[in-house]
Scaffold this motif. Structure first.
Motif, short mmCIF file in Angstrom:
data_model
loop_
_atom_site.label_atom_id
_atom_site.label_comp_id
_atom_site.label_asym_id
_atom_site.label_seq_id
_atom_site.Cartn_x
_atom_site.Cartn_y
_atom_site.Cartn_z
N ASN A 179 1.00 -1.14 0.28
CA ASN A 179 -0.42 -0.11 -0.16
C ASN A 179 1.01 1.18 -0.14
O ASN A 179 1.19 1.84 0.99
N LEU A 180 0.39 1.79 -1.23
CA LEU A 180 1.78 3.03 -1.19
C LEU A 180 0.95 3.61 -1.33
O LEU A 180 0.22 4.35 -2.77
N SER A 181 0.83 5.07 -0.45
CA SER A 181 -0.11 5.91 0.04
C SER A 181 0.80 7.51 -0.28
O SER A 181 1.96 8.00 0.47
N LEU A 182 0.28 8.94 -1.36
CA LEU A 182 0.82 10.10 -1.51
C LEU A 182 -0.18 11.01 -1.69
O LEU A 182 -1.06 11.15 -1.33
N LYS A 183 0.33 11.53 0.01
CA LYS A 183 -0.58 12.63 0.83
C LYS A 183 -0.17 13.83 0.54
O LYS A 183 0.76 14.34 0.48
N MET A 184 -1.22 14.81 -0.26
CA MET A 184 -0.68 15.79 -0.50
C MET A 184 -0.38 16.97 1.34
O MET A 184 -1.57 16.07 2.02
N VAL A 185 0.21 18.10 0.88
CA VAL A 185 0.56 18.47 2.78
C VAL A 185 -0.19 18.76 3.11
O VAL A 185 -1.39 19.11 4.56
N SER A 186 -1.56 20.10 2.59
CA SER A 186 -3.05 19.86 2.78
C SER A 186 -4.29 19.00 3.22
O SER A 186 -5.37 19.47 4.00
N GLU A 187 -3.50 17.70 2.95
CA GLU A 187 -4.55 16.84 3.13
C GLU A 187 -5.33 17.14 2.06
O GLU A 187 -7.00 16.21 2.24
N GLU A 188 -5.60 17.78 1.08
CA GLU A 188 -7.18 17.83 0.70
C GLU A 188 -6.81 16.68 -0.91
O GLU A 188 -7.84 16.88 -1.88
N GLY A 189 -5.65 16.35 -1.23
CA GLY A 189 -5.52 15.15 -2.08
C GLY A 189 -4.74 13.69 -1.44
O GLY A 189 -3.58 14.41 -0.61
N GLU A 190 -5.66 13.02 -2.35
CA GLU A 190 -4.64 11.43 -1.53
C GLU A 190 -4.89 10.49 -3.02
O GLU A 190 -5.69 10.61 -3.59
N LEU A 191 -3.39 9.52 -2.96
CA LEU A 191 -3.39 9.30 -3.95
C LEU A 191 -2.93 7.51 -3.70
O LEU A 191 -1.54 7.79 -3.66
N THR A 192 -3.27 6.92 -3.56
CA THR A 192 -3.39 5.65 -2.80
C THR A 192 -3.38 4.53 -4.23
O THR A 192 -4.17 3.77 -5.28
N PHE A 193 -2.00 3.40 -4.18
CA PHE A 193 -1.70 2.45 -4.78
C PHE A 193 -1.74 1.04 -3.98
O PHE A 193 -1.59 1.37 -3.02
N LEU A 194 -2.25 0.59 -4.32
CA LEU A 194 -2.46 -1.34 -4.13
C LEU A 194 -1.86 -1.51 -5.27
O LEU A 194 -1.69 -2.21 -5.82
N LEU A 195 -0.58 -2.90 -4.52
CA LEU A 195 0.29 -3.41 -5.36
C LEU A 195 0.14 -5.24 -4.81
O LEU A 195 0.57 -5.26 -4.06
N ALA A 196 -0.74 -5.80 -5.88
CA ALA A 196 -0.29 -7.16 -5.29
C ALA A 196 1.10 -7.75 -5.24
O ALA A 196 1.98 -7.35 -6.41
#
Lengths: 244, 244, 244
Positions: B220-237
């Motif tokens: 589970n690789l998650s990228l969160k913007m500093v402001s917490e107003e955006g998030e991008l998460t990847f799940l890789l088997a």
């Protein structure tokens, strides 16, 4: 026990970038004086000599002489991963050449040692009539200039100038550089551009190249570090030009 | 009526650069809370979740929930044309997703909406034994390091370190990073490098990646913007490794 | 005797970069006023006119009018070797166009003169209903924008705006730029993107492009140096669009 620590990875990258274009595999010899490498390309046209004195390293320890035989392409793949700010540590274990890049993280690469049957060749001893310095960038430019008209280059030295020139079907190119030396004997040799270009990848080793030239003699291109703790020398056999 | 205005185009570019490597088409869902996207690649190995909260936008208006279905490659072609200083406006008409980049000129791109039959998948709920942060650039470097020796990577967490490692025919690579967390449960999983590289295109989304790892669990690789107003998460088997 | 010395090599590089994409060979005419070149591409779609007034050069000497016929690809290979800081000297001998770049070293290139049987064409005299300026970078961007959806571009002028637009199978693109001119007559013409892109290589010639447009008339794209000592003008025939 062999261990060498270096704070500037560029010196390794730039020298092996050139070397890996010339030879597929190398035998590095380490002893208490430092590291050295002598190699000859498959077609016996280019000889390369690399030397890093022990003083170049931040830490250098070599209890007994050893030979480190590696595939240059594999080594280069690893060296390309080093960043300027990484501390590089070189060691060996029974079957591997080990490079560690330390910074925010500790990154360790092991490269398999290979078998090299032959002894590393010794550099030929040659007496040159002329020797002078030239900015490495200018040498590199000249080679690129020539390559737009021809695939070979004549290097000519007279009392005042180093002249690089070539004549092609669609155009000619000639570069004249005032060498500022007291050169009494003129020299001229012709070389393959393709071979000479391989050497020029070593462009972060030194800003100055020392050229030695003679009549139909090999080109001796030597790069010396400012500190004189490292040296990279190439010898390139001349092309034999038939009289036209 | 849907309209969203964003003054930083990089956040769209970087997230869709990664997404368009993973999935050919996506269904974005817009409602009064913001924009979200959930997608699963064709081989069901990578799951991607993107969320932009309405507060992220300078202007955000969405009267009723709507679905915006687009080809990711076409969308990416358009997003690449945005410059950092452009104001981006997103709207839809009956058949198109409309992106307007405003600056010296007003540049409007319409991308045809497509039919997507299926409902967007929901992200699986997984409990992870370990979670920690790592600089995104260091993660990216490690993946590149590993790729010179192998096409798969083992990610291992112990009490002190995150270890990325691989053994190849010609060499090994190992990267150790002190994660500084109080992690009590070790974890190890192996992943395909090719798949993991696709995620790493999102490198301007956040400087820090949050990794969650378990034993033979998805990454589970998650990228969160500093402001917490955006998030991008990847799940890789994970790859299932046969014991050797 | 012909000799022209120029301290800015970029002006030569950028203009011939565009010209060599359009025409394979050119006839330059030198006389006491300066250098000029008129050429028409093989398919008679693009006309190019280049003019360097004698005042542009640091030294300019031309005792009697002469024609310098060269292959543009060979010339461009040489010009690419010039650096910004080089002093460029142009001369001719009996069979060559000679370019010398002087700096740390003196680099001389001779390009073979070729036979050109025909007389250089004269630029057509056309009356345009509209004329305005646009930043060259914006024009270049617009062309790139359009090329993601189509291989042709409509250029439309109305009272307020210049509009570049295209409709493609997967999307549309439209760029609107407020020209700020008092234009009373609307104009619309459609052009091939491929041909228009060739002109855009001249991007260091001038920061501003002057466009002249009419209804189904050629595009007149003119780049003028700030000093008015040089000018590069392209004329591109419109595509005839069948009514749909």
């Amino acid at each position: 026990m062999f261990k060498a620590v270096l704070s500037d990875s560029n010196i390794l990258k730039t020298s092996f970038d050139a070397i890996s274009s010339i030879v597929d595999e190398v035998q590095m010899k380490a002893d208490s004086d430092g590291l050295r490498l002598d190699a000859l390309d498959r077609s016996h046209i280019t000889f390369v000599h690399l030397e890093f004195k022990s003083a170049l390293f931040d830490v250098y320890q070599c209890d007994e002489p050893l030979k480190i035989n590696v595939d240059t392409e594999e080594l280069m793949k690893v060296l390309k991963r080093a960043k300027s700010e990484d501390i590089v540590e070189l060691t060996v274990d029974e079957g591997n050449f080990i490079l560690t890049f330390e910074n925010e993280a500790r990154r360790t690469f092991k490269i398999r040692l290979i078998d090299i049957e032959y002894e590393a060749p010794s550099p030929p001893e040659l007496e040159y009539p002329t020797e002078f310095e030239i900015p490495f960038s200018l040498l590199k430019d000249s080679i690129q200039d020539i390559s737009i008209v021809s695939d070979k280059i004549a290097l000519i030295v007279d009392a005042d100038k180093l002249i690089a020139s070539a004549e092609g079907e669609f155009g000619d190119a000639k570069i004249e550089y005032l060498h500022g030396e007291k050169i009494t004997e003129n020299a001229k040799s012709v070389f393959s551009l393709e071979k000479i270009k391989e050497m020029l990848k070593a462009d972060k080793f030194s800003e100055t190249a020392v050229l030695k030239l003679g009549n139909d003699m090999p080109l001796n291109l030597s790069l010396k570090m400012v500190s004189e703790e490292g040296e990279l020398t190439f010898l390139l056999a001349p092309r034999i030009e038939s009289e036209e």
